[in-house]
Write a protein that holds these residues in place. Structure first.
Motif, PDB file in Angstrom:
ATOM      1  N   VAL A 154       0.842  -1.195   0.000  1.00 54.23           N
ATOM      2  CA  VAL A 154       0.000   0.000   0.000  1.00 54.23           C
ATOM      3  C   VAL A 154       0.882   1.251   0.000  1.00 54.23           C
ATOM      4  O   VAL A 154       2.056   1.215   0.375  1.00 54.23           O
ATOM      5  N   SER A 155       0.309   2.354  -0.404  1.00 60.72           N
ATOM      6  CA  SER A 155       1.067   3.589  -0.526  1.00 60.72           C
ATOM      7  C   SER A 155       1.146   4.349   0.786  1.00 60.72           C
ATOM      8  O   SER A 155       0.337   4.136   1.701  1.00 60.72           O
ATOM      9  N   ASP A 156       2.107   5.275   0.873  1.00 62.62           N
ATOM     10  CA  ASP A 156       2.158   6.192   2.012  1.00 62.62           C
ATOM     11  C   ASP A 156       0.854   6.972   2.141  1.00 62.62           C
ATOM     12  O   ASP A 156       0.410   7.280   3.249  1.00 62.62           O
ATOM     13  N   GLU A 157       0.254   7.289   1.011  1.00 61.11           N
ATOM     14  CA  GLU A 157      -1.023   8.015   1.029  1.00 61.11           C
ATOM     15  C   GLU A 157      -2.088   7.223   1.773  1.00 61.11           C
ATOM     16  O   GLU A 157      -2.824   7.756   2.613  1.00 61.11           O
ATOM     17  N   GLY A 158      -2.164   5.915   1.469  1.00 60.28           N
ATOM     18  CA  GLY A 158      -3.148   5.080   2.131  1.00 60.28           C
ATOM     19  C   GLY A 158      -2.877   4.932   3.616  1.00 60.28           C
ATOM     20  O   GLY A 158      -3.813   4.934   4.433  1.00 60.28           O
ATOM     21  N   VAL A 159      -1.604   4.779   3.994  1.00 61.90           N
ATOM     22  CA  VAL A 159      -1.257   4.645   5.413  1.00 61.90           C
ATOM     23  C   VAL A 159      -1.528   5.959   6.144  1.00 61.90           C
ATOM     24  O   VAL A 159      -2.030   5.968   7.276  1.00 61.90           O
ATOM     25  N   PHE A 160      -1.217   7.085   5.493  1.00 66.75           N
ATOM     26  CA  PHE A 160      -1.546   8.382   6.092  1.00 66.75           C
ATOM     27  C   PHE A 160      -3.048   8.474   6.346  1.00 66.75           C
ATOM     28  O   PHE A 160      -3.490   8.895   7.430  1.00 66.75           O
ATOM     29  N   ASP A 161      -3.842   8.090   5.361  1.00 65.05           N
ATOM     30  CA  ASP A 161      -5.296   8.162   5.518  1.00 65.05           C
ATOM     31  C   ASP A 161      -5.776   7.305   6.688  1.00 65.05           C
ATOM     32  O   ASP A 161      -6.706   7.693   7.414  1.00 65.05           O
ATOM     33  N   ALA A 162      -5.137   6.140   6.874  1.00 66.72           N
ATOM     34  CA  ALA A 162      -5.532   5.258   7.975  1.00 66.72           C
ATOM     35  C   ALA A 162      -5.239   5.898   9.321  1.00 66.72           C
ATOM     36  O   ALA A 162      -6.084   5.883  10.235  1.00 66.72           O
ATOM     37  N   TYR A 163      -4.041   6.473   9.463  1.00 66.41           N
ATOM     38  CA  TYR A 163      -3.706   7.146  10.725  1.00 66.41           C
ATOM     39  C   TYR A 163      -4.602   8.371  10.927  1.00 66.41           C
ATOM     40  O   TYR A 163      -5.086   8.624  12.039  1.00 66.41           O
ATOM     41  N   ALA A 164      -4.828   9.134   9.866  1.00 74.36           N
ATOM     42  CA  ALA A 164      -5.651  10.342   9.980  1.00 74.36           C
ATOM     43  C   ALA A 164      -7.072  10.001  10.405  1.00 74.36           C
ATOM     44  O   ALA A 164      -7.677  10.723  11.218  1.00 74.36           O
ATOM     45  N   GLN A 165      -7.598   8.914   9.883  1.00 76.73           N
ATOM     46  CA  GLN A 165      -8.957   8.503  10.247  1.00 76.73           C
ATOM     47  C   GLN A 165      -9.059   8.262  11.747  1.00 76.73           C
ATOM     48  O   GLN A 165     -10.021   8.694  12.401  1.00 76.73           O
ATOM     49  N   VAL A 166      -8.060   7.592  12.311  1.00 72.96           N
ATOM     50  CA  VAL A 166      -8.073   7.296  13.747  1.00 72.96           C
ATOM     51  C   VAL A 166      -7.889   8.570  14.563  1.00 72.96           C
ATOM     52  O   VAL A 166      -8.634   8.837  15.523  1.00 72.96           O
ATOM     53  N   ILE A 167      -6.901   9.369  14.200  1.00 72.23           N
ATOM     54  CA  ILE A 167      -6.607  10.580  14.979  1.00 72.23           C
ATOM     55  C   ILE A 167      -7.803  11.530  14.976  1.00 72.23           C
ATOM     56  O   ILE A 167      -8.190  12.091  16.018  1.00 72.23           O
ATOM     57  N   ASN A 168      -8.409  11.704  13.825  1.00 72.30           N
ATOM     58  CA  ASN A 168      -9.572  12.599  13.746  1.00 72.30           C
ATOM     59  C   ASN A 168     -10.756  12.056  14.538  1.00 72.30           C
ATOM     60  O   ASN A 168     -11.524  12.816  15.141  1.00 72.30           O
ATOM     61  N   ALA A 169     -10.910  10.739  14.557  1.00 71.07           N
ATOM     62  CA  ALA A 169     -12.039  10.144  15.276  1.00 71.07           C
ATOM     63  C   ALA A 169     -11.854  10.211  16.785  1.00 71.07           C
ATOM     64  O   ALA A 169     -12.813  10.462  17.522  1.00 71.07           O
ATOM     65  N   VAL A 170     -10.632   9.987  17.252  1.00 71.95           N
ATOM     66  CA  VAL A 170     -10.387   9.962  18.698  1.00 71.95           C
ATOM     67  C   VAL A 170     -10.338  11.368  19.267  1.00 71.95           C
ATOM     68  O   VAL A 170     -10.829  11.627  20.372  1.00 71.95           O
ATOM     69  N   GLY A 171      -9.733  12.287  18.555  1.00 73.40           N
ATOM     70  CA  GLY A 171      -9.726  13.667  19.001  1.00 73.40           C
ATOM     71  C   GLY A 171      -8.382  14.169  19.476  1.00 73.40           C
ATOM     72  O   GLY A 171      -7.383  13.434  19.482  1.00 73.40           O
ATOM     73  N   PRO A 172      -8.308  15.416  19.918  1.00 76.13           N
ATOM     74  CA  PRO A 172      -7.041  16.095  20.175  1.00 76.13           C
ATOM     75  C   PRO A 172      -6.256  15.581  21.372  1.00 76.13           C
ATOM     76  O   PRO A 172      -5.073  15.906  21.507  1.00 76.13           O
ATOM     77  N   ASP A 173      -6.886  14.808  22.248  1.00 77.24           N
ATOM     78  CA  ASP A 173      -6.148  14.287  23.406  1.00 77.24           C
ATOM     79  C   ASP A 173      -5.302  13.063  23.068  1.00 77.24           C
ATOM     80  O   ASP A 173      -4.467  12.647  23.876  1.00 77.24           O
ATOM     81  N   LEU A 174      -5.503  12.479  21.906  1.00 79.54           N
ATOM     82  CA  LEU A 174      -4.755  11.283  21.513  1.00 79.54           C
ATOM     83  C   LEU A 174      -3.303  11.627  21.227  1.00 79.54           C
ATOM     84  O   LEU A 174      -2.999  12.615  20.554  1.00 79.54           O
TER      85      LEU A 174
END
Length: 300
Positions: free
Chosen positions: A114-134
């Motif tokens: 998979v691409s860096d783009e896809g891995v970035f999207d995976a991390y971003a999905q989690v970080i955005n869902a959990v919120g700023p305290d993560l």
């Protein structure tokens, strides 16, 4: 040498009962012993913890048991990375709500190439869902995951999420990669996965070590960290490297659990979940030697 605080986090083993459910009593007792004997904190539910043989519910219950036992959540960086983003979000939200220092997060690891783009999207999905305290500690173990955490990806994640990207554990076994991460991103805490590399890690400005053999040799590895500038640093390094080298020649997770069982005179610690199998008699001498060498520092 960097002024960064050097720390040791243990990817604590997960003991099992006879029916292979999580043995919470042994898990908590081992965790407390590790901290009492030199670890700064714990990184439970990593590779050594057999995390990918545990359910989301089991991980949450075991983490709660650690906190309920009195262990400071600020000493905990639990592994939360799963193939399914919803599971990663659930585990990461749970750890953050408990007040954990951060989470050690594998990328989604089943699909390869998979691409860096896809891995970035995976991390971003989690970080955005959990919120700023993560706070995320990226977990780079490409020989197991098949999905590397590249310098380009780290740069993009830091640019997007700032100090929510708190650190990285480099389990690649390649010092050149660890050194490159430390040099490029001094603002994050970069941990080596081998205590043998602690002198290099510290000298380069790294944060310390998250190592499987900390389960067996926390006192010796802590002594090395404390004695890096002392006259006996060579002997301290030789001791931790000797223990490490024994485990490198064995099936790692069963061997670590067998050694903890021997140290506690409690065979219950040696149980593993399939697909692992319990260490056989052929490795008895090696485990005894690892325990003996680890005990040399403990007895000082």
């Amino acid at each position: 040498m960097s002024s960064r605080k050097i720390e040791l986090f243990v990817p604590a083993i997960t003991p099992f009962t006879e029916d292979l459910s999580v043995d919470t009593d042994r898990f908590v007792a081992h965790a407390k012993a590790l901290i009492a004997n030199g670890a700064h904190g714990l990184a439970p539910f990593g590779t050594t913890s057999e995390a990918n043989s545990l359910t989301v519910a089991e991980r949450k219950a075991a983490l709660e048991a650690l906190v309920d036992s009195g262990i400071d959540p600020a000493q905990l960086i639990p592994g939360t990375g799963c193939c399914a983003s919803a599971d990663t979000i659930e585990l990461s939200s749970h750890a953050t709500a408990l007040g954990c220092r951060g989470v050690l997060m594998l990328p989604p690891f089943f699909y390869k190439g998979v691409s860096d783009e896809g891995v970035f999207d995976a991390y971003a999905q989690v970080i955005n869902a959990v919120g700023p305290d993560l706070r995320v500690y990226l977990y780079h173990i490409p020989q197991m995951s098949g999905v590397p955490i590249t310098l380009t990806l780290i740069e993009r994640l830091i640019a997007a999420f700032g100090d929510q990207i708190a650190g990285l554990k480099d389990s690649s076994g390649k010092w050149d990669n660890t050194a490159a991460v430390i040099a490029a991103f001094p603002q994050i805490a970069t941990y080596s996965a081998s205590e043998s590399l602690i002198p290099e890690n510290v000298a380069a400005g790294g944060a310390g070590c998250i190592s499987a053999s900390l389960n067996v040799n926390p006192t010796g590895i802590r002594a090395l960290v404390e004695g890096l500038n002392g006259s006996d640093h060579v002997a301290l390094h030789a001791q931790v490297s000797a223990v490490r080298s024994i485990f490198e020649g064995l099936p790692l997770i069963p061997a670590i659990k067998a050694a903890v069982a021997a140290q506690n005179d409690d065979p219950g610690f040696a149980r593993v979940r399939p697909p692992f199998t319990k260490l056989g008699r052929a490795h008895t001498d090696a485990i005894s030697e690892a325990v003996r060498v680890a005990g040399e520092q403990t007895s000082r």
